[in-house]
Every structure is written in C-alpha cells, then in structure tokens.
Design an enzyme around this catalytic site. Structure first.
Site, mmCIF file in Angstrom:
data_model
loop_
_atom_site.group_PDB
_atom_site.id
_atom_site.type_symbol
_atom_site.label_atom_id
_atom_site.label_comp_id
_atom_site.label_asym_id
_atom_site.label_seq_id
_atom_site.Cartn_x
_atom_site.Cartn_y
_atom_site.Cartn_z
ATOM 1 N N LEU A 153 0.805 -1.218 0.000
ATOM 2 C CA LEU A 153 0.000 0.000 0.000
ATOM 3 C C LEU A 153 0.836 1.264 0.000
ATOM 4 O O LEU A 153 0.586 2.194 -0.767
ATOM 5 C CB LEU A 153 -0.917 0.010 1.224
ATOM 6 C CG LEU A 153 -2.268 -0.654 1.036
ATOM 7 C CD1 LEU A 153 -3.002 -0.720 2.358
ATOM 8 C CD2 LEU A 153 -3.102 0.119 0.020
ATOM 9 N N HIS A 193 1.493 -9.660 18.413
ATOM 10 C CA HIS A 193 0.034 -9.535 18.388
ATOM 11 C C HIS A 193 -0.557 -10.589 19.315
ATOM 12 O O HIS A 193 -0.118 -11.741 19.304
ATOM 13 C CB HIS A 193 -0.473 -9.741 16.959
ATOM 14 C CG HIS A 193 -1.895 -9.311 16.760
ATOM 15 N ND1 HIS A 193 -2.959 -10.012 17.284
ATOM 16 C CD2 HIS A 193 -2.422 -8.248 16.103
ATOM 17 C CE1 HIS A 193 -4.078 -9.386 16.951
ATOM 18 N NE2 HIS A 193 -3.791 -8.314 16.230
ATOM 19 N N ARG A 219 -11.719 -8.842 19.173
ATOM 20 C CA ARG A 219 -11.893 -8.314 20.528
ATOM 21 C C ARG A 219 -12.617 -6.982 20.478
ATOM 22 O O ARG A 219 -13.426 -6.672 21.344
ATOM 23 C CB ARG A 219 -10.529 -8.172 21.217
ATOM 24 C CG ARG A 219 -9.990 -9.511 21.721
ATOM 25 C CD ARG A 219 -8.543 -9.387 22.180
ATOM 26 N NE ARG A 219 -7.650 -9.168 21.043
ATOM 27 C CZ ARG A 219 -6.679 -8.257 20.998
ATOM 28 N NH1 ARG A 219 -6.462 -7.482 22.031
ATOM 29 N NH2 ARG A 219 -5.929 -8.137 19.933
#
Lengths: 657, 240, 256
Positions: free
Chosen positions: A15, A257, A273
C-alpha cells in the site's frame, strides 16, 4: 549492462509503495514499482480489522477528532514516537480514508437507528444518528478512546490494496514484479537507484532513479513464528543497512500480536476483541479484567500480549502438542455477525483449525506481528544521511509508532505516508539536487559487484546449510528477543547471531542455477537477515529500560531520564556488529509530555524536564483557545505538510468553514 | 499412526531448452495439521532445494499459491493433507505462463486483464479529501465488498473449460470485476461502456456456464449470479 | 528529470472522434442461440407428450395427429400444415446448430485442451458440456432423417402409420438413439439456459435443486420415450402384415 531510468524507483508494491508511486505520477513524473511478488500479493492484503481515521460518524465515535487520535497514538507508542509525525498522521488519516472512499473502497457504512453490539461481554443497544446514515462507520480497537477503526468487514487491507493498485493500473504505472533489489547504488551520500535481480531469469539490471523509496514492509520473518507473509524478511532494512551510510531506527521495537492462531501463526484480527470477543484461559475463565480492569481485552497490544504470557506462566495456559496457548472466544457475537464482519476469521478457523468460531473457541497466543523499527527518515520520509533515499510504511521508522503501534494505525500509516512521501519524493525529483545523474560507470561497478557476489554464493562449497542457520536464527530471536527480554539472554543472542553471520559466509550449495533458484535466494538473503536480526538484538540489549513492546525483565521501568530517545543502527563495512547511537526525543517540544499509560502499576523514571513541559502545556490549555489554535501553539506541524493537505477535516459536528 | 504421503510433482524449467517436463516423486511422513504449504516447504528444505513454488501469505488471503491439487485448482496453503488421499499430485495452474515447476505468472495475466477490461473505478472527479465522503447505503457497500473479495488467484481461469480452449477469454475473474464496478454507484460508466469491454465472445458471451469457476472459487464468490446478471445486461445492449 | 523524454501523446492530439460502437451481433447471436435452444428444448418435451399419447390408446394419438393437421379447425386434414411446421423446426435447428458450432473446439489443440481439462477436473457441469457437444453433433446427422420423412410424408402420422414406420420401416434403431440424444441434449440444455440467464440469489442452493430437477426431467422423459417406443414397436409387429393400412377410428365413418 541492462539499464533502466525512472524518476522515482519504488521498492515494494504494498500500500505505501503504490500510494507513493501514484503521488509521484500525478506530479507528472515517472514512477516505477519493484515488487518481489505480483503487487496485489503484497502483505498489505492480509491486514484485516481496519484503519484508524477520526471521522467520528458512528455513535461510539462521536466527539472523535485528530486530537484524540493523536493522543491515543502517542500513549500507544509509550511516548517513543515522533509527536510531529503522529500529528501529521492523525491530521491526514481522515483524508486518506476519504480518498479511498472515492477510489472505490466499499467501507462499511453507518446504518441509522438501533443496533445490537457486544461490549465487555454484554449485549448493548446503540442508536446511530440519522445524519450519519451512509457515512463511513468504525469499530472498536485496542488502546483507543473512540471507535475509530474504519473497515470493510475484516478484509480491509485487501479492499484498500485493490483500490490503490487499480489506480496504479489506471495511471499506467509500471510494476516490475518478481524483481528484487540487491543493493542500492550510491555515490557517497547520494542514492541513485538499485541493482535489481530478476527472480525468474536471474538477470541483473541497474535501475537508476532520481529518488529511491524503500517500501518493503517489515522484518517479521527473522522470527520463527510470525503473522507476517513469507516475503517480510527485512530486505528493505538490509538494503539501507548495507549502504553503511543510512541508519535504521528503533529496530528493537517489535510488536507481538495477542491473537495469532496456534500452531499456524496466522493472525485473527483485533476486530474480534473490538467487536466483543474475550480472552479465556484453560479453565474457560476470562482473565484480562484481573490484570487490566479498565481496558481489559482492549488494552494496547503490547500490554495484552504480555498479560497473556504472564497468565500462561502462571500455569493457566492450555497445553497442546504445539506448546501452550489461550482461547479467544467470539461465540458471544453470534453467527450472523461473524458471517458479515469477521469472514476472513471464519475462513481461517475453518481451513486451518477445522473449527467454527461461532461455536468453538479459537486457540491463540502472542506472535510476532509488526516492526515499529525500520529505515530512519525525517518528516519528509527521506534518510537524513543518504540523500535521494526515502522510505515509507512499515519499512520506515518515520516514527509514528514509537515502541508500540496501535491496531489500525498501520493501514492508515501506509496510505498517509504514501500520500506525503509521494509528494516529497516528487519535490526532490524536481529539485536541482536530484538532477545530478548517476555516472554509468558507477552503476556498472555496483552491478558487477553484485554479479560477482552471486556467482560466488552459487558456487559455494562450504559445509554450512542455509536452512539450518536460518532456523537457528529464528529460534534465537523467538526465545531471547521476544516478548520478555533480559540482559544475559540478549547478550548470548547477540553472540550467537554474530556467529551465525560468520557461518553464513560458508554455505554449501546443491542447486547452482542462477535463474529461478529458491536455494540461491535463501543463501543471499540469509546474511542480510542476520544483520537485521543483530540490529534488533543489540538494540534490545543496550536499551536497559522497558518501553512499549520492548520489555526488559531486568529493567521493568520506563526510564525517560536515560532512554527517551530513538536507537539508530548503522553497519560500517567490514564490521561484525552494527554501530548504535541515539537520537534524543525533545521533551520541551512535545505536545503531550510523557505520562502514565494507565496499564498495570505505574513504573516510570521521569525525565527531568517532563514537569516543566507539563506545566507549560497546562498553562496553554487553560487559555481556553479553540482546539486548532491551542494545538498550533503547543506544537506546530502543518509546515511539514504539502500545501494541498493542510486543510481541516470536515465532520458532522465540525463542518468546514 | 501417521501416513506416508507420496507426492508426484510437476517439474520443468522453461528457460532451459534441454529440460523436459516430467513429474518427480517425493515421499514425506504426514504430521498433524499439515498443509500443502508445510509439506512443500519441507520437501524443499529436506529433499530438493531447487523446487519452485509460490507462497506469500500462507493464510489463504493473497491468492499466490493456487495449483492443481489432484487435478483440481485450489489454494495449496490452506489445503490440509489430511483432506487428500496419500497419493498427491501437484501441477502448476494451467492457462498461465510457467515460471518453473509449480510457479506460474498469474500476476502478469491479471494485470493484462485489468488493463484490457479497464477494471478500475472510473470516477467523475478527483475527491475533495477534506469534505465529508459521499454517502452510500450500508447494504450496497456490503454487496460491493462481496464482489471485491476476489484475490485473483486464477482458480476460476484454471477451472474454466472456455478459458482452457480460448486464451483470450477474460474468465470469471474479469467478469466479476466488471460486475463489481457496474454495481458501484461511484463508477460513472454505463452498460454501453461495459459492453465495449465484455460484449463479445472473449467476454461474457464466450461463457458457456460450465460453472467450474463458481464451484472452485476459494472465496466462494457468487460467480454464477454475477455472470448471469452481466449476461442479461449485456444482451440487453444487443436488442437495439 | 526524465519527464521530458516522454514523447507527445498522439492520441491526445487527434480530434475527439466518437469511438465506433462495438458490434451488437455477439449479443444478438447469444440471445438467438439461447432462444432457439429454449424453443427446441421445450418443443421436444411437448413432442414427447404428443408421441406418448399412444400409451393412452390409438384414438388419443390419432386425435393429436389430426389436431396438427387442422382437422378440428377446418373439418378436414391439411397435412401440409405439418410440413410447414416441420420446415420451421428444421430451420430453427439449423440456426441453433450453426450458433452452437461457434462454441465447439475448432482446432485439435482446443479439443485436446478440453479433454485434458475435463479429465483432471472431474467436474459434473464441465463433463455435461461434452455430452452437449457430442449429442448435438450426432443429432445434426440423425435428426434430418426423421425431419425429412415428416416433411415429405406429413400424412403418415397415425397409430398404424407411425408404428409401421418404426417397425416395418426399420426406423426404431434410429428413434432409440435419437431418444437418448434428444432427451440428454434438451435436459442439459434447458438446465444450462437457466444457469446462464437466471441470477440466483442463493446460487449454491439453487444450483443444487436445479441439478436434481434436470436429472428428474431427463429420466422422466427417457422412461416415457422408451415406453412409447415400445408401444409403437409392439403395434408395428402386430400390424406388420397390414403395412400401409391407415388407422381410422371406429367412430368415424370415412377417412378424413
């Protein structure tokens, strides 16, 4: 010698790289993208949960703005970030989200009226404003005070990457895929492009450019288990490091993570979450409220990951043939919600675990996920030491993440950095400085050097095996440079990595082909990965404090007095180890002076100037200026932005003047 | 009791004129939870370092690793060996340029297809990024996303009888892209514009509805629905 | 710095000519192929019911046959009406076959590619397409025989007339083969039309149901066809010594 010329050579088709290329192209210059894989296979595609942008449309996002996003980001970084960059970022994120909306990203939208959500394990009813109907909505993510994460189901990275690469195709920007930059071509302190290897034919070419941009993503694959794609081997960082001139920033800042599935290490989004999923232990007990009563599962990632590891150390982990893990429980969200908003999660659970997340718990544990460190750049994205070298996205240490990145800030950063760095690259290309072309002889010299090195590696008859050394590196990094770190283990890790680096020069090769040959690729990447790993390990060893994701068991305090700085790593030719030095973060220029993040017990050694700066800030705040005026007094930043991006962001409650 | 797996893997280096396409056998002990990604990586590391194949995300989202698994196109990274018989044949995806062994150049094909179909959003004007974004109905956004989920893995092309016979056929991937932009209110193109790029026998009228694409799509995109819808809209163009 | 290397974009300088509108024939031909297929497929199903009326008795079939000759409208039989209809069907068949031929593999390379593809894919709908190609190809040769007979001798449709043709005229092997060709081709073809043109909301479920329906129809018409053919064979054997004698219902005094 094959020569290619372009204005901007963008190394990396994710990106950040693609967005930067579009920016350059729109300024009437030529951009060329190099990519290891077809650009749409880049790791950006794997980002799931969303990107943060303070649009403030949804009910739980009302009142959000750049100030709140900025503060969340700085707190998230544990005050390790460059606050000016964090400001530029928070200001730009809504523009990036809106540009993407116009370019075709099917953002999930606000639906007026009442709807059910799960918050803190409870079903709650929210009412969305009529005025917001059809605008971009957002979900909750960790470490944020507002629901700010804009998303397309849980395939946000995919939707963004496709929209951006569609534009790359629309604007006829060439993408040379299955090509790898082996070395930067430099003339003292000026970068002129790169020597590039065709991964199919094996042919080398010199790509000469006014500006070279490293946008290669992170270096997660130096760890044994990582959520990163296989291509995230830190080759961009290595490219810069091997110049001996450019420097890397905060390489020890590595994020783990909380929720990657066991054993595959594939990420399931924080959106699980954010949407109401809970973490549970071997007894099915929800443990996070005991550790972090305030934010619980939605504390910052570094905090949740450490708490999970801590809980497993207390014997509350679930034993499995692949080591211990905990459970992520999203059964409370309901099958309908999962089918609409967590589709990738459902697919991953089905294909890799054989379970249905609407009925079964997901086995998870903290896993390497993000590289906050990278090629150190200034606000414009340029290396302060190597003119003409730029970097953006995860590959860069621009430094908006400091020592811990908030979920949803990485996708946003890729676009924002792409937008801004694209502009500064174009400025640079148009400047007199960039006009000094590269002598062909120099390009030839670099190309021949790489050619000779490849030939030497391919004919290697040493007794070392690349796979073995690599596995050892991964183990050392996972065991000693992971979530919890300590001096003796780190020292041993540095020694062993240095030894592995020496051994990596004596590889024996079985396949000597110079064209598409995976063994050769592994062989030349290995020493580069080891060098990157050494910057991480050595940085972690020297930094005798705990900050964000860098946690030292022997130095648990955040030590602002000695360590409110940024690690810089460089590699002098011929050295066995990187050289580290430090760049001070100036407390007196911080908009948000160092404070307590609010997790666990406060354990901070204050900087001597913190109190002074805090009272300055408090005084200004009491002047009751409007928020924009106050901000510009606290820490002016707009001068670092291109003029076209200096305007305010419209919100429902803050229409444009 | 773990099984012993027999792999028959296609080997060929198209850049070597002396190299004859062949299959090579490898044997591997199955481990719990083994995917074809794990198996192929082990074969490369332990038995044959020269074996070419493509994995990037290894999580079923990037679309790199499509290959013929016992004859059918599928994503290798998320195929559990437990779901296969002990004899496993792996071939590169047909219809694409071969790079070597199991590696094919889907990226090149997809870019050419996008350029030919002008498969990008044609907007009216450059966005004003400071202002509120244009509104969109939530359901419509979800419908667009549904079609936007294509990963360009190439399974639909490899599973398509038409594409196997006619190299210029755009495949379901191409038609799905047109359907996606057609659905998107931000795209200013009309059906007449879309007809220009898919209104012939290499486009939607070449589709013979064999449904290989629909049945094999790893993302389970509603390709039958979209192609039928597109066919009707494009056929309508031919009525006057 | 390399920007000025860009040559002038010529297309930008030419007057804004309206690009030629693309040919509409691909769309029309696609519609025509489907429309002729739909008509022929539905007609063949109806045809089977007409033929099967023999199972209800001689008079039932006699009535159906005369009906198409306009007997009940004009009070007398006009067999050329049948010829006219047969000619229309034949024309439609030719158009349909010609359009369908475009989709057939034209070169050996395409043939081989499809066979290889079908062999390894083991995919129902793909294999069925080959069934379409082969049955269509065979019908292209066999159907004209029957069509020509009907065109030339439209008056020879009746319980005895048809039974004689089937048995004494030794047409039954041809009809047996045609029965399978037609029912397979029509069943699969009509199913394919639905898949082609109907945008199903829940395609996976709809296609499953549609697939089952297709087989149910095919089996039904095959069974019906086999029973009818058996009936004609039986009648043909019984009537073998009186070949050429037309059937006249008992309730009619004179032949129409």
């Amino acid at each position: 010698m094959k020569l290619m010329h372009t204005d901007a050579l963008i190394i990396g088709g994710g990106l950040a790289g693609q967005r930067a290329a579009i920016g350059v192209r729109r300024r009437g210059l030529d951009a060329l993208i190099l990519s290891l894989v077809p650009a749409r296979r880049s790791h950006s595609v794997a980002a799931q949960g969303g990107m943060q942008a303070s649009l403030g449309h949804c009910a739980k996002g009302e009142g959000d703005n750049e100030d709140v996003h900025f503060e969340d980001t700085v707190r998230g970084s544990d005050w390790g970030c460059d606050q000016i960059v964090a400001r530029m970022f928070a200001h730009m994120a809504p523009k990036a989200a809106r540009e993407m909306a116009a370019w075709g990203v099917p953002w999930n939208r606000v639906r007026r009226g009442e709807h059910q959500v799960v918050i803190n394990g409870e079903h709650v009813s929210l009412v969305e404003r009529d005025a917001a109907h059809g605008l971009i909505t957002a979900r909750d993510f960790g470490g944020t005070r507002k629901w700010r994460t804009c998303h397309t189901s849980d395939g946000t990275g995919h939707a963004l990457l496709y929209a951006v690469s569609d534009r790359v195709i629309a604007e006829s920007i060439p993408v040379h895929d299955r090509k790898e930059a082996l070395a930067l071509i430099l003339d003292g302190g000026r970068c002129h492009g790169a020597v590039v290897r065709d991964l199919v034919s094996g042919e080398l070419a010199a790509y000469l450019a006014g500006a070279t941009v490293i946008a290669t993503g992170g270096y997660g694959r130096i760890y044994g288990v990582s959520t990163n794609a296989l291509i995230n081997e830190g080759m961009g960082a290595a490219l810069a490091l091997e110049t001996g001139v450019a420097r890397l920033g905060n390489m020890e800042a590595v994020q783990f993570h909380p929720t990657a599935i066991v054993p595959a290490g594939i990420l399931v989004t924080e959106g699980c979450r954010g949407d109401g999923g809970l973490l549970k232990d071997v007894d099915g007990y929800r443990f996070m409220p005991d550790y972090e009563p305030d934010k619980k599962e939605l504390a910052s990632r570094d905090v949740v990951s450490r708490r999970m590891a801590e809980h497993m150390r207390r014997g509350k982990g679930v034993r499995s043939p692949y080591g211990e893990h905990l459970w992520l429980d999203i059964t409370g969200l309901g099958a309908d919600h999962i089918d609409r908003n967590l589709r990738e999660v459902k697919d991953i659970c089905q294909y890799f675990l054989g379970i249905d997340p609407a009925r079964d718990y997901i086995p998870v544990r903290p896993t390497q996920h993000y590289s906050m460190g990278g090629v150190r750049t200034d606000h414009s994205g340029q290396s302060p030491w190597l003119a003409g070298l730029f970097s953006c996205g995860e590959a860069a240490c621009w430094d908006m993440h400091g020592f811990n990145r908030l979920g949803g800030n990485s996708l946003a950063e890729t676009l924002v950095a792409g937008m801004l760095v694209g502009e500064s690259v174009a400025d640079y290309c148009a400047s007199a400085e960039a006009e000094a072309g590269c002598p062909t002889a120099l390009a030839r010299e670099f190309l021949e050097r790489e050619q000779a090195e490849l030939a030497a590696i391919a004919s290697g008859r040493g007794n070392e095996e690349a796979v073995t050394l690599r596995r050892r590196m991964e183990t050392v990094m996972t065991d000693s440079v992971g979530l919890f770190r300590n001096g003796p283990a780190l020292a041993a890790a540095v020694d062993e990595l240095a030894d592995l680096l020496r051994r990596s020069r004596h590889l024996g090769m079985r396949c000597r082909r110079l064209d598409a040959n995976p063994e050769l690729v592994q062989a030349y990447r290995l020493p580069r990965m080891l060098k990157v790993a050494l910057t991480v390990a050595l940085g972690a060893l020297r930094r005798t404090e705990s900050r964000g994701a860098h946690f030292r068991e022997d130095f648990p305090a955040r030590d602002d007095r000695h360590w409110l700085n940024r690690t810089l790593a460089s590699w002098r030719p011929g050295d066995e180890l990187p050289t580290l030095d430090y760049e001070v973060l100036d407390v007196m220029h911080m908009e948000l002076p160092p404070g307590f993040r609010g997790y666990g017990v406060k354990n901070i050694i204050d900087h001597p100037l913190t109190a002074a700066r805090q009272s300055e800030v408090d005084e200004l705040r009491e002047a009751r200026l409007d928020r924009h005026a106050l901000q510009s007094h606290l820490m002016a930043f707009k001068q670092f932005l291109p003029e076209r991006y200096r305007g305010r962001n419209a919100r429902l409650d803050e229409p444009l003047p | 009791m773990s099984r012993s797996l027999n792999f028959a893997i296609f080997r060929h280096n198209p850049r070597d004129p002396a190299d004859v396409p062949r299959t090579q056998e490898y044997r591997l002990d199955e481990t719990p939870g083994m995917t074809l990604f794990i198996a192929l990586t082990r074969i490369r590391e332990e038995q044959d370092p020269s074996l070419n194949f493509d994995f990037v995300c290894r999580a079923g989202v990037c679309g790199s690793c499509a290959m013929l698994i016992n004859g059918r196109p599928g994503l290798a990274c998320r195929t559990l060996t437990a779901s296969l018989p002990p004899d496993i044949s792996l071939f590169p995806l047909p219809g694409f340029e071969l790079i070597g062994d199991l590696s094919v150049n889907t990226g090149k094909w997809m870019r050419a297809m996008s350029e030919r179909l002008r498969a990008w959003l044609h907007f009216e004007a450059e966005p004003e990024v400071d202002a509120l974004e244009a509104r969109m109905e939530p359901e419509l956004a979800e419908q667009v996303y549904e079609l936007d989920r294509c990963t360009e893995c190439g399974c639909c092309v490899a599973g398509c009888g038409t594409a196997q016979m006619r190299a210029d056929f755009v495949g379901a991937v191409g038609m799905n892209k047109i359907a996606r932009f057609r659905l998107d209110p931000r795209d200013v193109r009309s059906d007449a514009d879309f007809y220009e790029v898919v209104g012939d026998d290499s486009g939607v009228f070449g589709c013979m509805s064999l449904l290989g694409c629909h049945d094999l799509c790893p993302k389970r995109l509603p390709l039958q629905t979209q192609i039928a819808y597109l066919r009707r809209s494009m056929a309508r163009q031919g009525l006057w | 710095m390399f920007a000025e290397v860009d040559v002038v974009n010529l297309s930008a300088l030419t007057p804004a000519a309206v690009p030629p509108r693309p040919s509409l024939w691909p769309a029309r031909m696609d519609i025509l192929q489907s429309a002729t297929g739909l008509f022929l497929g539905l007609f063949m199903w109806l045809h089977m019911f007409f033929v099967a009326s023999i199972l209800l008795g001689h008079d039932a079939f006699w009535t159906v046959a005369r009906f198409f000759e306009g007997y009940f409208f004009f009070g007398r039989s006009l067999p050329w009406l049948v010829s006219l209809f047969v000619a229309a069907i034949a024309a439609m068949l030719i158009v349909h076959a010609w359009l369908a031929l475009r989709k057939f593999p034209a070169q050996w390379k395409q043939h081989a590619a499809f066979w290889r593809h079908m062999g390894r894919l083991r995919h129902g709908d793909t294999t069925l397409w080959l069934v379409q190609v082969l049955t269509g190809f065979a019908m292209f040769f066999l159907a004209p025989v029957h069509l020509y007979l009907m065109l030339a001798h439209p008056e020879l449709i009746g319980p005895y007339e048809s039974a004689d043709r089937v048995w004494s005229g030794r047409m039954w092997p041809l009809y047996l083969i045609l029965l399978f060709l037609v029912e397979l081709h029509a069943g699969v073809g009509l199913y394919r039309l639905a898949v082609k043109w109907v945008a199903f909301g829940d395609p996976r479920r709809s296609l499953r149901i549609l697939g089952r329906l297709k087989w149910a129809f095919t089996v039904f018409f095959l069974v019906l066809g086999l029973l009818s053919l058996a009936a004609y064979v039986k009648l043909g054997i019984e009537h073998a010594d009186r070949v050429g004698e037309p059937y006249i219902p008992a309730w009619i005094k004179t032949a129409p």
